[in-house]
Design an enzyme around this catalytic site. Structure first.
Site, PDB file in Angstrom:
ATOM      1  N   THR A 185       0.801  -1.225   0.000  1.00  0.00           N
ATOM      2  CA  THR A 185       0.000   0.000   0.000  1.00  0.00           C
ATOM      3  C   THR A 185       0.832   1.271   0.000  1.00  0.00           C
ATOM      4  OG1 THR A 185      -0.171  -0.061   2.415  1.00  0.00           O
ATOM      5  CG2 THR A 185      -1.918  -1.149   1.153  1.00  0.00           C
ATOM      6  N   CYS A 186       2.030   1.204   0.538  1.00  0.00           N
ATOM      7  CA  CYS A 186       2.859   2.410   0.561  1.00  0.00           C
ATOM      8  C   CYS A 186       3.291   2.824  -0.839  1.00  0.00           C
ATOM      9  CB  CYS A 186       4.088   2.198   1.439  1.00  0.00           C
ATOM     10  SG  CYS A 186       3.696   1.942   3.181  1.00  0.00           S
ATOM     11  N   PHE A 187       3.217   1.881  -1.780  1.00  0.00           N
ATOM     12  CA  PHE A 187       3.665   2.163  -3.154  1.00  0.00           C
ATOM     13  C   PHE A 187       2.546   1.981  -4.173  1.00  0.00           C
ATOM     14  CE2 PHE A 187       7.757   2.474  -1.430  1.00  0.00           C
ATOM     15  CZ  PHE A 187       7.941   1.427  -0.533  1.00  0.00           C
TER      16      PHE A 187
END
Length: 535
Positions: free
Chosen positions: A501-503
């Site tokens: 999710t961070c990317f």
């Protein structure tokens, strides 16, 4: 000095450009003249703004009435005054005294102000286009357009809003990171207790770093997004008694007037205000929607009887009938209402002596206004004040008021619809290409999904079910703008798709059929929609 001929020529050129879009690049040549118009208008418009701001609670979305006059008519009027002024002792419109100071209190003030509002409204399309092409204009002379916010379209207002927030942030010393450690099932309460003692400045300007207990995810942005998402759900938990759903759609909420059953309700409302303000400040979207009347009160716009529909549809119908019909010898009401909370009945007067004052044909409008104000504002004033005290610690009240209630909803919750073409056009691939069979199947599956399933795919990949207001092109990752991206997973096709999710990244195995891909993707978003693991 009389500028009427100059503004007339400028307006004629802008009108020509507006009628022929291919001439738009030429508009940049006129930019110095437009900025000059703003500079000349500023003293007059600002004087009126300061006067109104000092005497009333100014709502920027209510611009002064300028009637049906056109720029040409106002310029003709300005020119006539200038000619008359040349033979009088008072200086002409737009002139200065010998000391160089302008005379904002001369009768010409209202004409200059009126010219500003009419001119900017007539040329709003091209002004918005220029701001989109050069956002820095809103940091200069074009910022005066904020005083006529009906001219600015939402994206241009948001540009100014973001610029001002960033400017405030730069004026403060760097704040240490705010560390939040919470158990997923108790996110609301534990976040409240950890942030309750923090100063408003800490909430506004510090970077959040969130960790879910017993989960391995390292917060590079995605965990914080998930934290906001969980908070947005838990704040409406009926056990807290803070909000109640709209009587119409059950998905929009408003403060619960009986929230006092929770002894900490006002502290919780302040916390919710802080969190929503922080989400706006940091460019995070929250999946929380409120009634129109609540949005209005956040920007100091008066509620009216139309707002009653979401609160009490039957009462709304009655009020509409009352306003549209003669109620003589039909309505038997007084300026008071009956309320009941947990079996306790109470009479509330809408005005002093209201219980003895009958509603008549002559005073029915006042009755409706007072009734609506009581139910939608006065009854929940403590809750609204507590919410706003937290919200305004993060977002200045004068800044949020540039938006109307519809725009405020967009600012908080993002675009309500998912544009698949925009999503697809702003997706990048690693070890796949846009023509790969699995990618073709992926988008075929997405188009076959319901709106809820599409939102779950976005939540699965990015940590939130909403997309930025600018669309997928501005999807945020751990280091700023990060487009949605699909990577080939070279492991077994028996594996489910996985996400980072961070990317904004989905790892997609090389499935053997469309049916298998669709089934596995649905399983992933249903069973793995929450929770973080290390890649």
């Amino acid at each position: 000095m009389n500028f009427s001929h100059l503004w007339k020529g400028l307006g004629e050129n802008l009108e020509t450009i507006n009628e022929k879009p291919d001439l738009l690049p030429i508009a940049t040549v006129l930019l110095p003249l437009i900025e000059s118009f703003m500079v000349v208008s500023k003293p007059y418009v600002m004087v009126q703004h300061k006067h109104e701001n000092a005497s009333v609670n100014l709502n920027l979305n209510e611009t002064p009435s300028v009637g049906q006059k056109t720029v040409s008519e106002l310029l003709q009027q300005q020119h006539q005054r200038a000619l008359a002024s040349s033979r009088a002792t008072s200086p002409p419109l737009g002139a200065t005294t010998a000391s160089g100071s302008q005379h904002p209190h001369q009768p010409a003030l209202s004409l200059n102000e009126e010219l500003f509002f009419v001119f900017t409204e007539e040329h709003r399309k091209i002004l918005n286009t220029m701001v989109r092409h050069n956002p820095s204009l809103m940091s200069g002379s074009f910022s005066l357009l904020i005083l006529n916010p009906k001219v600015l379209e939402f994206d241009c207002k948001r540009t100014y809003f973001t610029q001002q927030l960033h400017r405030r942030s730069r004026m403060h010393q760097p704040h240490p990171t705010l560390q939040v450690n919470v158990r997923r099932q108790y996110v609301f309460e534990e976040s409240f207790h950890q942030l309750h003692g923090r100063r408003g400045k800490d909430i506004a300007f510090a970077k959040l770093n969130v960790r879910f207990t017993d989960e391995e995810g390292v917060d590079a942005g995605g965990v914080t997004r998930e934290w906001f998402s969980v908070l947005a759900r838990q704040m409406f938990n009926p056990d807290y008694a803070l909000f109640k759903p709209s009587a119409v759609d059950k998905i929009t909420y408003q403060p619960n007037r009986a929230s006092w059953v929770n002894p900490d309700h006002l502290s919780y409302f302040k916390f919710v205000g802080r969190i929503i303000g922080k989400a706006i400040h940091d460019g995070r979207l929250m999946d929380c929607y409120f009634t129109r009347s609540f949005y209005k009160q956040l920007i100091d716009v008066p509620v009216d009887y139309k707002d009653m529909e979401a609160f009490d549809p039957d009462l709304h119908k009655s009020l509409v009938w009352m306003l549209n019909n003669d109620i003589t010898d039909i309505i038997d009401e007084t300026f008071s209402i009956e309320t009941e909370d947990f079996g306790e009945k109470k009479t509330i007067e809408l005005k002093p002596g209201g219980a003895e004052l009958p509603v008549t044909e002559e005073n029915k409008r006042e009755y409706v206004d007072l009734l609506v104000k009581q139910k939608l504002t006065t009854a929940i004033k403590q809750q609204i004040d507590a919410f706003m005290s937290g919200f305004n610690e993060v977002i200045p009240k004068e800044l949020i008021r540039i938006f109307n209630e519809q725009e405020l909803e967009l600012l908080i919750s993002g675009l309500p619809d998912i544009d698949i073409d925009d999503w697809k056009n702003n997706t990048e691939y690693v070890n796949y290409t846009s023509s790969s069979t699995q990618i073709q199947w992926f988008w075929r599956a997405i188009r076959s999904f319901s709106q809820e399933e599409k939102a779950k795919v976005i939540q699965f990949a990015t940590g939130t079910s909403k997309v930025p207001l600018e669309g997928f092109a501005q999807l945020q990752g751990s280091s700023g703008v990060q487009k949605f991206n699909i990577h080939k997973d070279f492991s077994s096709t028996l594996r489910l798709p996985s996400a980072h999710t961070c990317f904004n990244q989905v790892d997609l195995p090389e499935y053997n059929s469309y049916e298998q891909l669709r089934s596995q993707l649905l399983t992933a978003i249903s069973e793995c929609g929450t929770g973080f693991g290390l890649a």
